[in-house]
Design a protein around this motif. Structure first.
Motif, PDB file in Angstrom:
ATOM      1  N   GLU A   1       0.858  -1.285  -0.052  1.00 55.82           N
ATOM      2  CA  GLU A   1       0.148  -0.170  -0.008  1.00 55.82           C
ATOM      3  C   GLU A   1       0.743   1.115   0.128  1.00 55.82           C
ATOM      4  O   GLU A   1       2.041   1.320   0.762  1.00 55.82           O
ATOM      5  N   PHE A   2       0.447   2.252  -0.861  1.00 58.80           N
ATOM      6  CA  PHE A   2       1.092   3.480  -0.830  1.00 58.80           C
ATOM      7  C   PHE A   2       0.187   4.420  -0.438  1.00 58.80           C
ATOM      8  O   PHE A   2      -1.018   4.761  -1.008  1.00 58.80           O
ATOM      9  N   HIS A   3       0.092   4.692   1.028  1.00 62.45           N
ATOM     10  CA  HIS A   3      -0.942   5.618   1.668  1.00 62.45           C
ATOM     11  C   HIS A   3      -0.398   7.259   1.772  1.00 62.45           C
ATOM     12  O   HIS A   3       0.539   7.392   2.448  1.00 62.45           O
ATOM     13  N   ILE A   4      -1.215   7.845   1.144  1.00 68.00           N
ATOM     14  CA  ILE A   4      -1.051   9.463   1.169  1.00 68.00           C
ATOM     15  C   ILE A   4      -1.813   9.863   2.534  1.00 68.00           C
ATOM     16  O   ILE A   4      -2.676  10.123   2.418  1.00 68.00           O
TER      17      ILE A   4
ATOM     18  N   PHE B   1       1.681  16.413  -6.832  1.00 71.32           N
ATOM     19  CA  PHE B   1       1.048  14.930  -6.690  1.00 71.32           C
ATOM     20  C   PHE B   1       1.762  14.012  -7.721  1.00 71.32           C
ATOM     21  O   PHE B   1       1.709  12.945  -7.498  1.00 71.32           O
ATOM     22  N   GLU B   2       1.949  14.455  -8.950  1.00 69.15           N
ATOM     23  CA  GLU B   2       2.579  13.853 -10.005  1.00 69.15           C
ATOM     24  C   GLU B   2       3.933  13.386  -9.536  1.00 69.15           C
ATOM     25  O   GLU B   2       4.210  12.092  -9.611  1.00 69.15           O
ATOM     26  N   LYS B   3       4.685  14.095  -8.688  1.00 72.49           N
ATOM     27  CA  LYS B   3       5.809  13.862  -8.295  1.00 72.49           C
ATOM     28  C   LYS B   3       6.011  12.662  -7.415  1.00 72.49           C
ATOM     29  O   LYS B   3       6.541  11.908  -7.053  1.00 72.49           O
ATOM     30  N   ILE B   4       4.966  12.909  -6.477  1.00 70.88           N
ATOM     31  CA  ILE B   4       4.559  12.006  -5.315  1.00 70.88           C
ATOM     32  C   ILE B   4       4.412  10.487  -5.772  1.00 70.88           C
ATOM     33  O   ILE B   4       4.884   9.415  -5.493  1.00 70.88           O
ATOM     34  N   LEU B   5       3.340  10.738  -6.831  1.00 75.90           N
ATOM     35  CA  LEU B   5       3.154   9.205  -7.437  1.00 75.90           C
ATOM     36  C   LEU B   5       4.026   8.537  -8.117  1.00 75.90           C
ATOM     37  O   LEU B   5       4.425   7.242  -8.437  1.00 75.90           O
TER      38      LEU B   5
ATOM     39  N   GLY C   1       6.717  -0.334  -6.633  1.00 77.93           N
ATOM     40  CA  GLY C   1       6.836  -1.647  -5.646  1.00 77.93           C
ATOM     41  C   GLY C   1       5.328  -1.794  -4.974  1.00 77.93           C
ATOM     42  O   GLY C   1       5.024  -2.774  -4.353  1.00 77.93           O
ATOM     43  N   SER C   2       4.355  -0.611  -5.066  1.00 73.08           N
ATOM     44  CA  SER C   2       3.133  -0.486  -4.356  1.00 73.08           C
ATOM     45  C   SER C   2       2.335  -1.146  -5.422  1.00 73.08           C
ATOM     46  O   SER C   2       2.378  -1.013  -6.818  1.00 73.08           O
ATOM     47  N   ALA C   3       1.202  -1.764  -4.781  1.00 76.50           N
ATOM     48  CA  ALA C   3       0.347  -2.391  -5.792  1.00 76.50           C
ATOM     49  C   ALA C   3      -0.883  -1.461  -6.008  1.00 76.50           C
ATOM     50  O   ALA C   3      -1.630  -1.199  -6.858  1.00 76.50           O
ATOM     51  N   PHE C   4      -1.109  -0.427  -4.818  1.00 80.41           N
ATOM     52  CA  PHE C   4      -2.153   0.660  -5.021  1.00 80.41           C
ATOM     53  C   PHE C   4      -1.855   1.729  -4.198  1.00 80.41           C
ATOM     54  O   PHE C   4      -1.106   1.499  -3.191  1.00 80.41           O
ATOM     55  N   ALA C   5      -2.632   2.802  -4.253  1.00 78.11           N
ATOM     56  CA  ALA C   5      -2.457   3.871  -3.631  1.00 78.11           C
ATOM     57  C   ALA C   5      -3.765   4.128  -2.964  1.00 78.11           C
ATOM     58  O   ALA C   5      -4.950   4.025  -3.355  1.00 78.11           O
ATOM     59  N   LEU C   6      -3.656   4.758  -1.681  1.00 83.67           N
ATOM     60  CA  LEU C   6      -4.860   5.058  -0.666  1.00 83.67           C
ATOM     61  C   LEU C   6      -4.969   6.484  -0.232  1.00 83.67           C
ATOM     62  O   LEU C   6      -3.882   6.521   0.295  1.00 83.67           O
TER      63      LEU C   6
END
Ligand SMILES: CC(C)(COP(=O)(O)OP(=O)(O)OC[C@H]1O[C@@H](n2cnc3c(N)ncnc32)[C@H](O)[C@@H]1OP(=O)(O)O)[C@@H](O)C(=O)NCCC(=O)NCCS
Length: 154
Positions: A64-67, A86-90, A95-100
């Motif tokens: 998980e990539f949790h913002i 936000f673009e730079k953060i993503l 290695g992450s399967a999803f962001a939340l």
């Protein structure tokens, strides 16, 4: 404009901004924990020269990539810096399967931004915030990057 890790010297400014921006701000102790102790945390600032324009806290918890926190300095909001940051953060999602993330239902500007980057509301948490407001839980799946191998905190 670049992003780098948040450090001790950034703390005073970040905590000040946090108090201006959010009705239920994170404390200095919370930011210190994120910078110095939380092994899952990626605390970032958006800077130009020595000026801080924004900050974010990401938890990379296995898949998980949790913002967890994301903001642009009030006097610089509405000038596309949120888009840029936000673009730079993503880009750091490897290695992450999803962001939340969670966002206040009334925060149309942030919701618009997240939708633009492919986030979709997957559930609502009623009365999630201290003032009784509902949170939208938004997710973006990095389909191509879902792998069956083990994901480590690195
Ligand atoms: C949310 C935030 C990070 C966005 O950053 P920003 O630099 O102000 O936003 P940007 O200028 O990059 O762009 C915002 C987008 O929302 C749109 N927008 C602005 N106000 C809007 C509104 N009321 N409703 C819908 N969309 C809106 C803009 O048109 C822009 O869309 P576009 O890129 O398609 O043109 C920033 O405003 C902020 O820090 N807000 C306070 C803290 C916060 O809410 N953080 C998020 C918590 S989950």
């Amino acid at each position: 404009m670049e992003i780098r890790r948040m450090n001790k010297e950034d703390l005073e400014t970040v905590v000040q901004l946090e108090r201006q921006i959010f009705p239920d701000p994170w404390s200095q102790t919370s930011f210190e924990y994120e910078i110095f102790h939380n092994p899952f945390s990626l605390s970032l600032v958006l800077v130009q020269d020595t000026e801080i324009y924004g900050y974010a806290v990401i938890w990379k918890i296995y898949e998980e990539f949790h913002i967890a926190n994301f903001a642009i300095r009030p006097d610089q909001q509405g000038k596309k810096l949120g888009n840029l940051f936000f673009e730079k953060i993503l880009e750091l999602r490897e290695g992450s399967a999803f962001a939340l993330l969670e966002v206040r239902e009334s925060n149309q500007r942030a919701i618009h931004l997240y939708q633009k980057f492919g986030f979709r509301t997957i559930m609502k948490r009623v009365k999630y915030y201290r003032n009784g407001e509902t949170a939208l839980v938004m997710q973006k799946i990095f389909a191509k990057e879902i792998r069956s191998k083990e994901v480590t905190k690195d």
